[in-house]
Design a protein around this motif. Structure first.
Motif, mmCIF file in Angstrom:
data_model
loop_
_atom_site.group_PDB
_atom_site.id
_atom_site.type_symbol
_atom_site.label_atom_id
_atom_site.label_comp_id
_atom_site.label_asym_id
_atom_site.label_seq_id
_atom_site.Cartn_x
_atom_site.Cartn_y
_atom_site.Cartn_z
ATOM 1 N N UNK A 140 0.846 -1.200 0.000
ATOM 2 C CA UNK A 140 0.000 0.000 0.000
ATOM 3 C C UNK A 140 0.879 1.246 0.000
ATOM 4 N N UNK A 141 1.899 1.251 0.876
ATOM 5 C CA UNK A 141 2.834 2.375 0.927
ATOM 6 C C UNK A 141 3.580 2.521 -0.393
ATOM 7 N N UNK A 142 3.869 1.381 -1.030
ATOM 8 C CA UNK A 142 4.549 1.420 -2.312
ATOM 9 C C UNK A 142 3.741 2.159 -3.359
ATOM 10 N N UNK A 143 2.431 1.881 -3.415
ATOM 11 C CA UNK A 143 1.564 2.575 -4.362
ATOM 12 C C UNK A 143 1.421 4.056 -4.009
ATOM 13 N N UNK A 144 1.290 4.360 -2.717
ATOM 14 C CA UNK A 144 1.140 5.754 -2.296
ATOM 15 C C UNK A 144 2.415 6.544 -2.601
#
Length: 420
Positions: A140-144
């Motif tokens: 999720x952090x990767x996409x954000x």
């Protein structure tokens, strides 16, 4: 919340990830677009370089102050309502930047924007922690984090184009238009996020903030965040000047450097997020730290260098930096207790902003510029950054051990509760 045994997100969770990433894109672009506009503002507003530096740093310091002032209240409200409140303030501040007639108006507008925009990152981090399990939080952090790469690939070139064909106000007004659409989507489709309110005590906001600032494990997280911010903010302000005056990059080659680096990070960021979930967040953090150290030492000691080598080193440097930021952000979300998430993220965001502003000032004392524009002492700056990376790795190890023990305790308690 996503099932911990699957990597597939529901439709609503995909919407949350996409809308938060887009929201972060607008906030990041608002901050990043100012630096490339510097040469235009210096001429249009007839200001000095120190005055322009104040415009840039004013946002960071006001954002840090706002985070500290609001941290005690962050867990007292529905996170959706809190996000909409501060995002509305951010949009108003950016609009004021877009109509600023002179330097002093722009400076006040940047301070106003920072007061609201600087808190948004902590609210979105709390939302991600509330809605997604630790096992998938890395991706999720990767996409954000793709918001940062997107701002380089799309935002900055479009912003500079609008500034050239219209005026320096145009990029800010573009951000306002996009932000209004994002805000309306959040208002209409995001569900209330208020589960943390059931865990709240009757303590007032200042007491809640005091308890957050007094917990040793939280203080470790804040210390690590300070050092995380130090590295990037030390190199960033003088990166373009070093590239042009020391490495021999032509000014018209800078967009190519930004574009290729940004495109590569659009590819690497989701991969890094998935890898951190698969092999462990601290392992990815160490790998990113090792790459960042090596590339920093090489890059900061270069002389005149072919563009393709600079691009390669720059991409590898950003892979290291992004690997550290994604894994550290995902790991840090597991530190606070549910009832403290908003306060913890608020303080964490504040210390990051303030540390970044201080790091930029310190960097300005370390490096000097000759009459020809050549940047001196950049290798010394690189050594300071590498030292900060090394100390951060030690702090993050302690956080990794704390989070691992905490998750194990929660798993045992959950298993015991299920067997009853």
């Amino acid at each position: 919340m996503t099932d911990q045994k699957t990597s597939v997100f529901t439709g609503y969770e995909k919407f949350i990830i996409a809308i938060i990433a887009t929201l972060q894109f607008t906030v990041v672009l608002d901050f990043m677009v100012l630096s490339p506009l510097g040469y235009i503002l210096l001429d249009e507003l007839s200001i000095s370089t120190s005055q322009f530096g104040l415009v840039v740093s004013a946002y960071a310091f006001s954002a840090g102050a706002a985070g500290l002032l609001t941290a005690g209240f962050a867990d007292k409200f529905d996170r959706k309502k809190l996000l909409l409140f501060f995002y509305t303030g951010f949009v108003i501040g950016t609009f004021l930047c877009g109509i600023a007639p002179d330097y002093h108006f722009l400076l006040m507008a940047r301070i106003f924007t920072g007061l609201f925009g600087g808190v948004i990152g902590s609210i979105t981090s709390a939302i991600i922690t509330d809605l997604f399990a630790i096992e998938v939080r890395g991706r999720v952090m990767g996409f954000v984090q793709m918001a940062f790469a997107s701002s380089q690939v799309l935002g900055i070139p479009i912003g500079l184009y609008l500034a050239k064909v219209s005026s320096w106000h145009a990029p800010f007004l573009m951000i306002v238009g996009l932000s209004i659409v994002v805000g309306l989507l959040i208002f209409k489709y995001m569900q209330p996020i208020n589960g943390h309110l059931k865990m709240q005590t009757k303590s007032n906001a200042f007491s809640h903030l005091g308890k957050t600032l007094s917990r040793p494990e939280y203080l470790q997280g804040f210390a690590a965040t300070i050092l995380l911010a130090t590295g990037g903010f030390m190199l960033m302000p003088f990166g373009t000047a070093f590239g042009v005056n020391n490495l021999g990059i032509k000014e018209d080659q800078l967009p190519t450097l930004y574009m290729i680096t940004g495109i590569c990070m659009l590819v690497f960021s989701p991969f890094i997020g998935k890898l951190s979930d698969r092999i462990g967040k601290y392992k990815v953090f160490l790998g990113g730290s090792a790459i960042a150290c090596a590339m920093t030492l090489i890059y900061c000691n270069l002389g005149i260098t072919p563009l393709w080598i600079i691009i390669t080193l720059n991409v590898l440097l950003f892979v290291g930096i992004t690997g550290r930021m994604i894994s550290a952000s995902a790991l840090m979300t597991a530190v606070p207790e549910p009832q403290d998430r908003g306060a913890f993220m608020g303080v964490n965001s504040s210390v990051q902003q303030i540390a970044g502003g201080i790091a930029s000032l310190i960097a300005g004392f370390i490096v000097t510029e000759t009459s020809t524009g050549y940047i001196k002492n950049y290798p010394t700056l690189g050594n300071v950054v590498v030292f900060a990376i090394f100390v951060t790795a030690l702090l993050m190890y302690r956080i990794h051990k704390y989070v691992t023990a905490k998750l194990n305790r929660e798993a045992v308690a959950s298993a015991a509760s299920a067997s009853v």
